[in-house]
Design a protein around this motif. Structure first.
Motif, PDB file in Angstrom:
ATOM      1  N   ALA A 356     -39.469   5.839 -33.954  1.00 10.85           N
ATOM      2  CA  ALA A 356     -40.470   6.861 -33.626  1.00 10.85           C
ATOM      3  C   ALA A 356     -41.892   6.397 -33.896  1.00 10.85           C
ATOM      4  CB  ALA A 356     -40.180   8.136 -34.413  1.00 10.85           C
ATOM      5  N   PHE A 357     -42.061   5.356 -34.689  1.00 14.28           N
ATOM      6  CA  PHE A 357     -43.413   4.811 -34.891  1.00 14.28           C
ATOM      7  C   PHE A 357     -44.008   4.303 -33.578  1.00 14.28           C
ATOM      8  CE2 PHE A 357     -41.851   3.975 -39.350  1.00 14.28           C
ATOM      9  CZ  PHE A 357     -42.716   4.873 -39.970  1.00 14.28           C
ATOM     10  N   ASP A 358     -43.158   3.949 -32.629  1.00  9.87           N
ATOM     11  CA  ASP A 358     -43.633   3.426 -31.347  1.00  9.87           C
ATOM     12  C   ASP A 358     -43.906   4.522 -30.319  1.00  9.87           C
ATOM     13  OD1 ASP A 358     -43.483   0.880 -32.298  1.00  9.87           O
ATOM     14  OD2 ASP A 358     -41.632   0.351 -31.258  1.00  9.87           O
ATOM     15  N   ARG A 359     -43.442   5.739 -30.585  1.00  7.75           N
ATOM     16  CA  ARG A 359     -43.559   6.797 -29.584  1.00  7.75           C
ATOM     17  C   ARG A 359     -44.859   7.583 -29.758  1.00  7.75           C
ATOM     18  NH1 ARG A 359     -37.848   7.048 -30.680  1.00  7.75           N
ATOM     19  NH2 ARG A 359     -37.983   8.861 -32.053  1.00  7.75           N
ATOM     20  N   GLU A 360     -45.503   7.870 -28.657  1.00  4.87           N
ATOM     21  CA  GLU A 360     -46.699   8.706 -28.697  1.00  4.87           C
ATOM     22  C   GLU A 360     -46.307  10.116 -29.121  1.00  4.87           C
ATOM     23  OE1 GLU A 360     -49.915   8.272 -28.397  1.00  4.87           O
ATOM     24  OE2 GLU A 360     -49.847   6.136 -27.942  1.00  4.87           O
ATOM     25  N   PRO A 361     -47.075  10.732 -30.015  1.00  4.29           N
ATOM     26  CA  PRO A 361     -46.766  12.103 -30.417  1.00  4.29           C
ATOM     27  C   PRO A 361     -47.140  13.103 -29.328  1.00  4.29           C
ATOM     28  CG  PRO A 361     -48.809  11.383 -31.434  1.00  4.29           C
ATOM     29  CD  PRO A 361     -48.250  10.189 -30.707  1.00  4.29           C
ATOM     30  N   ALA A 362     -46.753  14.340 -29.534  1.00  3.10           N
ATOM     31  CA  ALA A 362     -47.071  15.391 -28.560  1.00  3.10           C
ATOM     32  C   ALA A 362     -48.574  15.488 -28.332  1.00  3.10           C
ATOM     33  CB  ALA A 362     -46.504  16.722 -29.039  1.00  3.10           C
ATOM     34  N   VAL A 363     -49.359  15.316 -29.405  1.00  2.00           N
ATOM     35  CA  VAL A 363     -50.816  15.290 -29.302  1.00  2.00           C
ATOM     36  C   VAL A 363     -51.268  13.915 -29.790  1.00  2.00           C
ATOM     37  CG1 VAL A 363     -52.983  16.346 -30.024  1.00  2.00           C
ATOM     38  CG2 VAL A 363     -50.952  17.771 -29.728  1.00  2.00           C
ATOM     39  N   ALA A 364     -51.827  13.124 -28.904  1.00  2.00           N
ATOM     40  CA  ALA A 364     -52.177  11.740 -29.219  1.00  2.00           C
ATOM     41  C   ALA A 364     -53.199  11.664 -30.352  1.00  2.00           C
ATOM     42  CB  ALA A 364     -52.725  11.047 -27.974  1.00  2.00           C
ATOM     43  N   ASN A 365     -53.225  10.527 -31.048  1.00  2.00           N
ATOM     44  CA  ASN A 365     -54.183  10.325 -32.132  1.00  2.00           C
ATOM     45  C   ASN A 365     -54.644   8.870 -32.157  1.00  2.00           C
ATOM     46  OD1 ASN A 365     -52.120   8.857 -33.567  1.00  2.00           O
ATOM     47  ND2 ASN A 365     -51.306  10.802 -34.331  1.00  2.00           N
ATOM     48  N   ALA A 366     -55.448   8.524 -33.167  1.00  2.00           N
ATOM     49  CA  ALA A 366     -56.079   7.203 -33.221  1.00  2.00           C
ATOM     50  C   ALA A 366     -55.268   6.161 -33.974  1.00  2.00           C
ATOM     51  CB  ALA A 366     -57.459   7.338 -33.866  1.00  2.00           C
ATOM     52  N   VAL A 367     -54.034   6.452 -34.357  1.00  2.00           N
ATOM     53  CA  VAL A 367     -53.209   5.478 -35.078  1.00  2.00           C
ATOM     54  C   VAL A 367     -53.132   4.179 -34.271  1.00  2.00           C
ATOM     55  CG1 VAL A 367     -50.875   4.952 -35.858  1.00  2.00           C
ATOM     56  CG2 VAL A 367     -51.875   7.194 -36.328  1.00  2.00           C
ATOM     57  N   SER A 368     -53.387   3.055 -34.945  1.00  2.00           N
ATOM     58  CA  SER A 368     -53.602   1.793 -34.240  1.00  2.00           C
ATOM     59  C   SER A 368     -52.365   0.923 -34.088  1.00  2.00           C
ATOM     60  CB  SER A 368     -54.672   0.986 -34.986  1.00  2.00           C
ATOM     61  OG  SER A 368     -54.250   0.696 -36.301  1.00  2.00           O
ATOM     62  N   THR A 369     -51.278   1.214 -34.801  1.00  2.00           N
ATOM     63  CA  THR A 369     -50.156   0.278 -34.859  1.00  2.00           C
ATOM     64  C   THR A 369     -48.932   0.704 -34.055  1.00  2.00           C
ATOM     65  OG1 THR A 369     -49.714   1.288 -37.036  1.00  2.00           O
ATOM     66  CG2 THR A 369     -50.711  -0.889 -37.024  1.00  2.00           C
ATOM     67  N   ARG A 370     -49.113   1.636 -33.136  1.00  2.00           N
ATOM     68  CA  ARG A 370     -47.968   2.014 -32.311  1.00  2.00           C
ATOM     69  C   ARG A 370     -47.563   0.808 -31.453  1.00  2.00           C
ATOM     70  NH1 ARG A 370     -47.245   7.222 -32.914  1.00  2.00           N
ATOM     71  NH2 ARG A 370     -49.452   7.644 -33.170  1.00  2.00           N
ATOM     72  N   GLY A 371     -46.273   0.464 -31.508  1.00  2.06           N
ATOM     73  CA  GLY A 371     -45.807  -0.701 -30.777  1.00  2.06           C
ATOM     74  C   GLY A 371     -45.799  -1.981 -31.599  1.00  2.06           C
ATOM     75  N   VAL A 372     -46.319  -1.938 -32.831  1.00  2.00           N
ATOM     76  CA  VAL A 372     -46.265  -3.086 -33.742  1.00  2.00           C
ATOM     77  C   VAL A 372     -44.970  -2.991 -34.552  1.00  2.00           C
ATOM     78  CG1 VAL A 372     -47.317  -4.164 -35.767  1.00  2.00           C
ATOM     79  CG2 VAL A 372     -48.769  -3.337 -33.892  1.00  2.00           C
ATOM     80  N   PRO A 373     -44.079  -3.979 -34.471  1.00  2.00           N
ATOM     81  CA  PRO A 373     -42.787  -3.832 -35.148  1.00  2.00           C
ATOM     82  C   PRO A 373     -42.796  -4.146 -36.640  1.00  2.00           C
ATOM     83  CG  PRO A 373     -42.819  -5.843 -33.858  1.00  2.00           C
ATOM     84  CD  PRO A 373     -44.100  -5.137 -33.566  1.00  2.00           C
ATOM     85  N   PHE A 374     -43.693  -5.051 -37.093  1.00  2.00           N
ATOM     86  CA  PHE A 374     -43.701  -5.449 -38.495  1.00  2.00           C
ATOM     87  C   PHE A 374     -45.133  -5.437 -39.045  1.00  2.00           C
ATOM     88  CE2 PHE A 374     -40.062  -7.651 -36.607  1.00  2.00           C
ATOM     89  CZ  PHE A 374     -39.045  -7.398 -37.518  1.00  2.00           C
ATOM     90  N   VAL A 375     -45.285  -4.952 -40.273  1.00  5.22           N
ATOM     91  CA  VAL A 375     -46.559  -5.084 -40.971  1.00  5.22           C
ATOM     92  C   VAL A 375     -46.306  -5.802 -42.291  1.00  5.22           C
ATOM     93  CG1 VAL A 375     -47.644  -3.065 -39.927  1.00  5.22           C
ATOM     94  CG2 VAL A 375     -46.377  -2.800 -42.068  1.00  5.22           C
ATOM     95  N   VAL A 376     -47.278  -6.603 -42.697  1.00  4.41           N
ATOM     96  CA  VAL A 376     -47.198  -7.385 -43.923  1.00  4.41           C
ATOM     97  C   VAL A 376     -48.328  -6.949 -44.838  1.00  4.41           C
ATOM     98  CG1 VAL A 376     -47.267  -9.713 -44.912  1.00  4.41           C
ATOM     99  CG2 VAL A 376     -46.237  -9.339 -42.651  1.00  4.41           C
ATOM    100  N   PHE A 377     -48.008  -6.731 -46.096  1.00 10.71           N
ATOM    101  CA  PHE A 377     -49.031  -6.377 -47.090  1.00 10.71           C
ATOM    102  C   PHE A 377     -48.743  -7.152 -48.362  1.00 10.71           C
ATOM    103  CE2 PHE A 377     -50.267  -3.765 -50.793  1.00 10.71           C
ATOM    104  CZ  PHE A 377     -51.639  -3.725 -50.585  1.00 10.71           C
ATOM    105  N   GLY A 378     -49.790  -7.754 -48.914  1.00  7.94           N
ATOM    106  CA  GLY A 378     -49.617  -8.503 -50.146  1.00  7.94           C
ATOM    107  C   GLY A 378     -50.737  -8.261 -51.121  1.00  7.94           C
ATOM    108  N   PHE A 379     -50.432  -8.417 -52.409  1.00  8.50           N
ATOM    109  CA  PHE A 379     -51.491  -8.317 -53.409  1.00  8.50           C
ATOM    110  C   PHE A 379     -51.203  -9.252 -54.586  1.00  8.50           C
ATOM    111  CE2 PHE A 379     -48.540  -4.988 -54.864  1.00  8.50           C
ATOM    112  CZ  PHE A 379     -48.499  -5.183 -56.240  1.00  8.50           C
TER     113      PHE A 379
END
Length: 465
Positions: A356-379
């Motif tokens: 569902a992260f890839d699907r557009e919601p009923a009311v579109a928004n500015a989320v930038s990562t729709r269609g991105v399958p993996f995210v990496v975060f490190g600290f």
């Protein structure tokens, strides 16, 4: 700024107005990341929305920018010369059970909403760390490690937001009242005003099967290669991420984890324990577990999936996105983070999105990562004297994964080091989305009052900076 100006502001504000040197100023400015020192000219600890309006009007009359500090892990740069609005006193929570909605003020953290909703068999799209603030998390998109793959981003399920804009007006913004601003607020994180409250959907969920499975760091290569193939076959009811961790020798950690280099598999499944265990079996078979902490859990125990650190600490962080995670990317990850790498980083994780992260919601928004399958975060954890080591170590991870990277970024993970120019922010959002955000910024904040953030200047500034 004259003393009488501050006196007038204090008469308007029910909360607290502080300047450098006053008791309470340092506490109000303290952040989760102890390296991020705030030095605003004035702090307004708002006790109501009208306090926020007064602070924004005061800033405008003195030509000062406005910075916002919500509860939780939010990172704000120095805010020197700014009016800092803190929202920790805005703590109201209201649950509308028949409509399955929550109305939450901007100082509330997720655990407070989780516990209140659980009394009614409901759950929000909360994140991996339940001590994160609801407002900042949701405005940045909001990725749930339990419900997200089946329901999407938290921002997708917001119904309204109360926001003080740069003109000092308090607006209740919905898809019908101000569609452009409603689109921008949900995913852009703080460029258009101070959100004082938001209303969002809750979902019938009271439990999940999941938690943590730890392997010795020596097994990183085999675990990671199995995980990258296994995770893409999971149903949307299941969510997983994986992390390389070098843990401190703290007595509160389970004995097998103290001071250990481990591979941390996170997992949550909304179905039966039997089905969840069946799906998890291939990962359990890869290598002996140092610790298997999977269980059938109540939703309020969601912290046990990621086990994110609770106490403030000094850290350096980076993020990237991956359009794919093939064998070559896994090998590159192992080369820079495996047991022979010498990496000092405390945690580098890969989260699988899709569903569902890839699907557009009923009311579109500015989320930038729709269609991105993996995210990496490190600290990496360390003081200012370790800045060069931590930054170079984080850069090594980002550079190693660059052949498979996507320029778009999860805005909640974007560090100040990664948002130093409009060009960098444009890449994070993507050109088309950024262009629309610039036009909305021009309409609602033409003087860029809200610029102590991952800034989107008004159109003219974006072209000349």
């Amino acid at each position: 700024m004259q003393p009488q100006d501050l006196a007038a502001l204090r008469r308007e504000v029910i909360g607290t107005v502080l300047v450098p040197g006053q008791p309470g100023y340092a506490d109000e400015c303290r952040q989760y990341n102890l390296l991020a020192t705030l030095e605003p000219e004035v702090v307004v600890s708002a006790a109501r929305a009208e306090d926020v309006r007064a602070a924004v009007r005061f800033a405008a009359s003195h030509g000062l920018p406005v910075a916002v500090k919500n509860s939780g892990h939010q990172m704000v740069s120095s805010a020197r010369g700014a009016v800092l609005v803190t929202t920790r006193q805005l703590k109201a929570i209201s649950i509308d059970v028949p409509r399955r909605r929550a109305r939450v003020e901007a100082g509330v953290i997720w655990q407070e909403v989780i516990d209140e909703a659980a009394r009614h068999g409901l759950a929000p799209l909360s994140g991996s760390a339940p001590d994160v603030g609801v407002a900042g998390y949701t405005l940045g998109g909001g990725q749930s490690p339990i419900l997200g793959r089946s329901l999407g981003y938290a921002a997708d399920h917001v119904h309204s937001l109360d926001v003080v804009t740069a003109d000092g007006a308090l607006r209740t913004v919905t898809a019908d009242s101000e569609p452009d601003l409603f689109w921008a607020l949900r995913g852009c994180k703080g460029n258009f005003g101070v959100v004082t409250a938001l209303e969002f959907e809750l979902f019938p969920a009271s439990r999940f099967y999941g938690g943590s499975l730890y392997f010795a760091g020596a097994h990183l290569a085999e675990v990671l290669h199995v995980w990258r193939a296994w995770v893409t076959g999971l149903p949307e009811a299941a969510t997983s991420s994986i992390a390389v961790q070098r843990l401190p020798p703290l007595p509160e950690l389970p004995a097998p984890l103290r001071g250990a280099n481990v591979v941390h598999l996170r997992y949550a499944h909304l179905g039966s324990e039997q089905e969840a265990n069946r799906l998890l079996a291939p990962m359990r078979a890869v290598a002996p577990a140092v610790l298997d902490a999977m269980a059938d859990l109540p939703y309020p125990a969601s912290r046990r999936i990621h086990n994110d650190p609770e106490d403030p600490m000094p850290y350096w962080d980076r993020t990237t996105s991956l359009r794919e995670f093939p064998a070559g990317a896994a090998d590159a990850f192992v080369a820079v983070l495996g047991p022979e790498s010498g990496s000092p980083l405390a945690n580098v994780e890969i989260r699988y999105l899709a569903g569902a992260f890839d699907r557009e919601p009923a009311v579109a928004n500015a989320v930038s990562t729709r269609g991105v399958p993996f995210v990496v975060f490190g600290f990496g954890v360390g003081g200012p004297d370790q800045a060069e080591l931590m930054r170079s170590s984080l850069a090594a991870v980002i550079d190693a994964l660059e052949p498979w990277s996507d320029e778009r970024r999860m805005i909640n993970f974007l560090s100040p080091d990664e948002a130093t120019s409009p060009a960098a922010v444009e890449k994070a959002f993507g050109a088309e989305r950024y262009a629309r955000l610039v036009e909305i910024k021009k309409a609602y904040d033409p003087t860029n009052t809200f610029r102590i953030n991952h800034n989107i200047p008004a159109a003219l500034q974006a072209r000349t900076r």
